[in-house]
Design a protein around this motif. Sequence first.
Motif, mmCIF file in Angstrom:
data_model
loop_
_atom_site.group_PDB
_atom_site.id
_atom_site.type_symbol
_atom_site.label_atom_id
_atom_site.label_comp_id
_atom_site.label_asym_id
_atom_site.label_seq_id
_atom_site.Cartn_x
_atom_site.Cartn_y
_atom_site.Cartn_z
ATOM 1 N N ALA A 196 0.899 -1.234 -0.657
ATOM 2 C CA ALA A 196 0.210 0.076 -0.190
ATOM 3 C C ALA A 196 0.547 1.400 -0.320
ATOM 4 C CB ALA A 196 -0.963 -0.099 1.328
ATOM 5 N N MET A 197 2.277 0.773 0.851
ATOM 6 C CA MET A 197 2.856 2.266 1.231
ATOM 7 C C MET A 197 3.544 2.418 0.058
ATOM 8 S SD MET A 197 4.508 1.821 4.610
ATOM 9 C CE MET A 197 5.953 3.282 4.628
ATOM 10 N N THR A 198 3.811 2.030 -1.205
ATOM 11 C CA THR A 198 4.180 1.620 -2.433
ATOM 12 C C THR A 198 3.214 1.866 -3.655
ATOM 13 O OG1 THR A 198 5.301 -0.633 -2.190
ATOM 14 C CG2 THR A 198 5.649 0.448 -4.444
ATOM 15 N N MET A 199 2.065 2.108 -3.651
ATOM 16 C CA MET A 199 1.051 2.844 -4.475
ATOM 17 C C MET A 199 1.198 3.886 -4.046
ATOM 18 S SD MET A 199 -1.369 1.696 -6.526
ATOM 19 C CE MET A 199 -2.692 2.304 -7.308
ATOM 20 N N ALA A 200 1.058 3.729 -2.851
ATOM 21 C CA ALA A 200 0.422 5.675 -2.266
ATOM 22 C C ALA A 200 1.726 6.670 -2.977
ATOM 23 C CB ALA A 200 0.289 5.324 -0.511
ATOM 24 N N PHE A 201 2.872 6.262 -2.642
ATOM 25 C CA PHE A 201 4.024 6.903 -3.315
ATOM 26 C C PHE A 201 4.006 6.770 -4.539
ATOM 27 C CE2 PHE A 201 8.346 7.360 -4.659
ATOM 28 C CZ PHE A 201 8.975 8.467 -3.125
ATOM 29 N N SER A 202 3.348 5.883 -5.371
ATOM 30 C CA SER A 202 3.747 6.102 -6.894
ATOM 31 C C SER A 202 2.545 7.528 -7.714
ATOM 32 C CB SER A 202 3.214 4.730 -7.693
ATOM 33 O OG SER A 202 3.539 4.033 -7.249
ATOM 34 N N SER A 203 1.496 6.986 -6.544
ATOM 35 C CA SER A 203 -0.334 7.314 -7.133
ATOM 36 C C SER A 203 -0.033 8.824 -6.836
ATOM 37 C CB SER A 203 -1.111 6.883 -7.236
ATOM 38 O OG SER A 203 -1.187 6.470 -5.537
ATOM 39 N N ALA A 204 0.154 9.253 -5.942
ATOM 40 C CA ALA A 204 0.003 10.506 -4.330
ATOM 41 C C ALA A 204 -0.701 11.090 -4.618
ATOM 42 C CB ALA A 204 0.721 11.590 -5.614
ATOM 43 N N SER A 205 -1.462 9.333 -3.654
ATOM 44 C CA SER A 205 -3.438 9.213 -3.791
ATOM 45 C C SER A 205 -4.012 8.643 -2.473
ATOM 46 C CB SER A 205 -4.289 9.511 -5.283
ATOM 47 O OG SER A 205 -5.539 9.325 -4.672
ATOM 48 N N SER A 206 -4.265 8.890 -2.138
ATOM 49 C CA SER A 206 -4.656 8.502 -0.136
ATOM 50 C C SER A 206 -5.407 6.985 -1.267
ATOM 51 C CB SER A 206 -4.797 9.514 0.702
ATOM 52 O OG SER A 206 -4.415 9.439 1.414
ATOM 53 N N VAL A 207 -6.549 8.167 -1.462
ATOM 54 C CA VAL A 207 -7.904 7.356 -2.132
ATOM 55 C C VAL A 207 -7.680 6.590 -3.334
ATOM 56 C CG1 VAL A 207 -10.226 7.600 -3.181
ATOM 57 C CG2 VAL A 207 -9.232 9.545 -1.848
ATOM 58 N N GLY A 208 -6.525 6.294 -4.363
ATOM 59 C CA GLY A 208 -6.087 5.669 -4.854
ATOM 60 C C GLY A 208 -5.511 4.469 -3.944
ATOM 61 N N ALA A 209 -4.367 4.613 -3.241
ATOM 62 C CA ALA A 209 -3.943 3.869 -2.465
ATOM 63 C C ALA A 209 -5.024 2.927 -1.351
ATOM 64 C CB ALA A 209 -3.203 3.974 -1.024
ATOM 65 N N LEU A 210 -6.648 3.101 -1.324
ATOM 66 C CA LEU A 210 -7.889 2.976 -0.372
ATOM 67 C C LEU A 210 -7.229 1.464 -0.086
ATOM 68 C CD1 LEU A 210 -8.725 3.663 1.729
ATOM 69 C CD2 LEU A 210 -11.026 4.183 0.553
ATOM 70 N N PRO A 211 -7.839 0.941 -2.036
ATOM 71 C CA PRO A 211 -8.117 0.096 -1.710
ATOM 72 C C PRO A 211 -7.003 -0.947 -1.409
ATOM 73 C CG PRO A 211 -8.889 0.771 -3.843
ATOM 74 C CD PRO A 211 -8.019 1.561 -2.935
ATOM 75 N N LEU A 212 -6.059 -1.211 -1.719
ATOM 76 C CA LEU A 212 -4.588 -1.278 -1.058
ATOM 77 C C LEU A 212 -4.436 -1.630 0.509
ATOM 78 C CD1 LEU A 212 -2.729 -4.110 -2.826
ATOM 79 C CD2 LEU A 212 -1.441 -2.040 -3.335
ATOM 80 N N ASN A 213 -4.475 -0.473 0.388
ATOM 81 C CA ASN A 213 -4.669 -0.703 1.892
ATOM 82 C C ASN A 213 -5.286 -1.496 2.805
ATOM 83 O OD1 ASN A 213 -3.386 0.981 4.324
ATOM 84 N ND2 ASN A 213 -4.579 2.985 4.672
ATOM 85 N N ILE A 214 -6.528 -1.563 2.172
ATOM 86 C CA ILE A 214 -7.800 -1.601 3.037
ATOM 87 C C ILE A 214 -6.995 -3.848 3.273
ATOM 88 C CG2 ILE A 214 -10.207 -2.983 3.026
ATOM 89 C CD1 ILE A 214 -11.189 -0.888 1.752
ATOM 90 N N GLU A 215 -6.508 -3.866 2.302
ATOM 91 C CA GLU A 215 -5.945 -5.792 1.735
ATOM 92 C C GLU A 215 -4.937 -5.427 3.024
ATOM 93 O OE1 GLU A 215 -6.040 -6.900 -2.284
ATOM 94 O OE2 GLU A 215 -4.007 -7.983 -1.411
ATOM 95 N N CYS A 216 -4.053 -4.557 2.768
ATOM 96 C CA CYS A 216 -2.827 -4.700 3.701
ATOM 97 C C CYS A 216 -2.722 -5.233 5.180
ATOM 98 C CB CYS A 216 -2.135 -3.934 3.987
ATOM 99 S SG CYS A 216 -1.009 -3.712 2.330
ATOM 100 N N CYS A 217 -3.873 -4.300 5.596
ATOM 101 C CA CYS A 217 -4.784 -4.426 7.408
ATOM 102 C C CYS A 217 -4.738 -5.445 7.545
ATOM 103 C CB CYS A 217 -5.260 -3.055 7.536
ATOM 104 S SG CYS A 217 -4.935 -0.953 7.264
ATOM 105 N N GLU A 218 -6.064 -5.670 6.551
ATOM 106 C CA GLU A 218 -6.689 -7.147 7.047
ATOM 107 C C GLU A 218 -6.011 -8.374 6.940
ATOM 108 O OE1 GLU A 218 -10.304 -7.495 4.152
ATOM 109 O OE2 GLU A 218 -11.258 -5.574 4.861
ATOM 110 N N LYS A 219 -4.472 -8.476 6.046
ATOM 111 C CA LYS A 219 -3.754 -9.195 6.539
ATOM 112 C C LYS A 219 -2.493 -9.069 7.712
ATOM 113 C CE LYS A 219 -2.795 -10.896 1.998
ATOM 114 N NZ LYS A 219 -2.195 -10.431 0.379
ATOM 115 N N LEU A 220 -2.313 -7.909 8.171
ATOM 116 C CA LEU A 220 -2.224 -7.641 9.173
ATOM 117 C C LEU A 220 -2.935 -8.149 10.373
ATOM 118 C CD1 LEU A 220 -0.551 -4.559 8.611
ATOM 119 C CD2 LEU A 220 0.676 -6.321 9.306
ATOM 120 N N GLY A 221 -4.298 -8.820 10.246
ATOM 121 C CA GLY A 221 -5.204 -9.400 11.381
ATOM 122 C C GLY A 221 -6.416 -7.951 11.763
ATOM 123 N N ALA A 222 -6.154 -6.714 11.052
ATOM 124 C CA ALA A 222 -7.190 -5.896 11.404
ATOM 125 C C ALA A 222 -8.592 -6.288 11.110
ATOM 126 C CB ALA A 222 -6.907 -4.764 10.630
#
Length: 407
Positions: free
Chosen positions: A256-282
């Motif tokens: 998700a951090m890589t996606m945010a870095f390359s897109s410069a958009s929090s909204v654009g990185a949102l789907p991947l962020n959800i996935e990462c957090c769920e994998k981290l156990g959220a």
Amino acid sequence: MKTKKVSLAVWIFAGMILGILVGIAFQKNPAFAVNYIKPFGTIFLNLIKTIVVPVVFCSIISGVMSMKDIKKVGTVGVKTVVFYTVTTCIAVTLGLVFANVLNAGGGFKLTGEALAYEAKEAPSFMETFVNIFPSNFIQPLANATMLQVIVISLLFGFGVISAGEKGQPFANFIDSATEVCIKVMEIVIRLSPIGVFALLVPVIAENGIDILMPLLRLIIVIYITYIVHMVVVYSFAAKSMARLSPLKFFKGMAPAMTMAFSSASSVGALPLNIECCEKLGARKEITSFVLPLGATINMDGTAIYQGICAVFIAQVFGIDLTIGQQVTIVLTATLASIGTAGVPGSGMIMLSMVLQSVGLPIEGIALVAGIDRILDMGRTTVNITGDAACTVCVSAMEDKRAAGKVN
Ligand code: ASP
């Protein structure tokens, strides 16, 4: 869509390079640059000034209106808002400390008249306090007195909630107006390449290429602060509240951090962020509430950027910021970051609000606009990592609460 965004960044960069080259060419005749090229830059800044008030007004009312739902979500909502607000205040404070200690402006002072600015006398603390509150509805909006605009927006937001059913048409209007404002802001952002060019030419013509040296220093200071904030604040939160090792947290967040870095958009990185957090156990119900809210209101990276840029611009213009003004910056940068949309470049628009709140010249945006994309990539990464840190912490707390109930 994505290629469009990338190409805008390239255009802005091209505008900067061209501005530098043309500025050098005009060094022998800066008057021409000031008289005939600068006005286009002024138009660009005026457009920013025009859109920032409606954006703040609508998005803060929208934010308060969504508190109604937060109340429904109960304890999760309260914990989320507290976590977001506290970390954003820490972020901007850290930004101010680093900007002062590392001397973000690098002792550089502007000469010439291209961006000439006369420092206003700073009002006393009590005066500043009284001035936060408006004495009428129109004037603060017309003069872009930012803190008063924020107070009006907060009052109207609470007014909508208390009006209940009867307030619904107004709420719908504000929701729709927020969307429209974001679109108008995108149009203004699209004009950045011309704005950056027209603002830089007179500056370079009058000051020479040396004016750009502090920018490298600024980038380094901002990135150091981004990294320190993530490593210290998020690691501590993940470890102490979610019992998650910082290494595991950052490793899990890498996509998700890589996606945010390359897109410069929090909204654009949102789907991947959800996935990462769920994998981290959220938990799913937590990620689906905390992350979208974070992508809208929680922008620690943007707050750091705005705080440091304000100090940088003050230093370059040779203005000493009082403690009172720095406290005002903490306050407005926190609120400005809440009002920043999770799309590329919006943090720069909101920077004008922070500058105006302490009487700094918004012409200073011209200096940082050319490197905005580089700063935006980093701040977006911090923004979404902050959302994720909150998510794993709140989720762990909810797990604990649920376990307590069962026992
Ligand atoms: N690009 C940032 C984000 O999407 C917002 C900003 O410009 O600061 O999080």
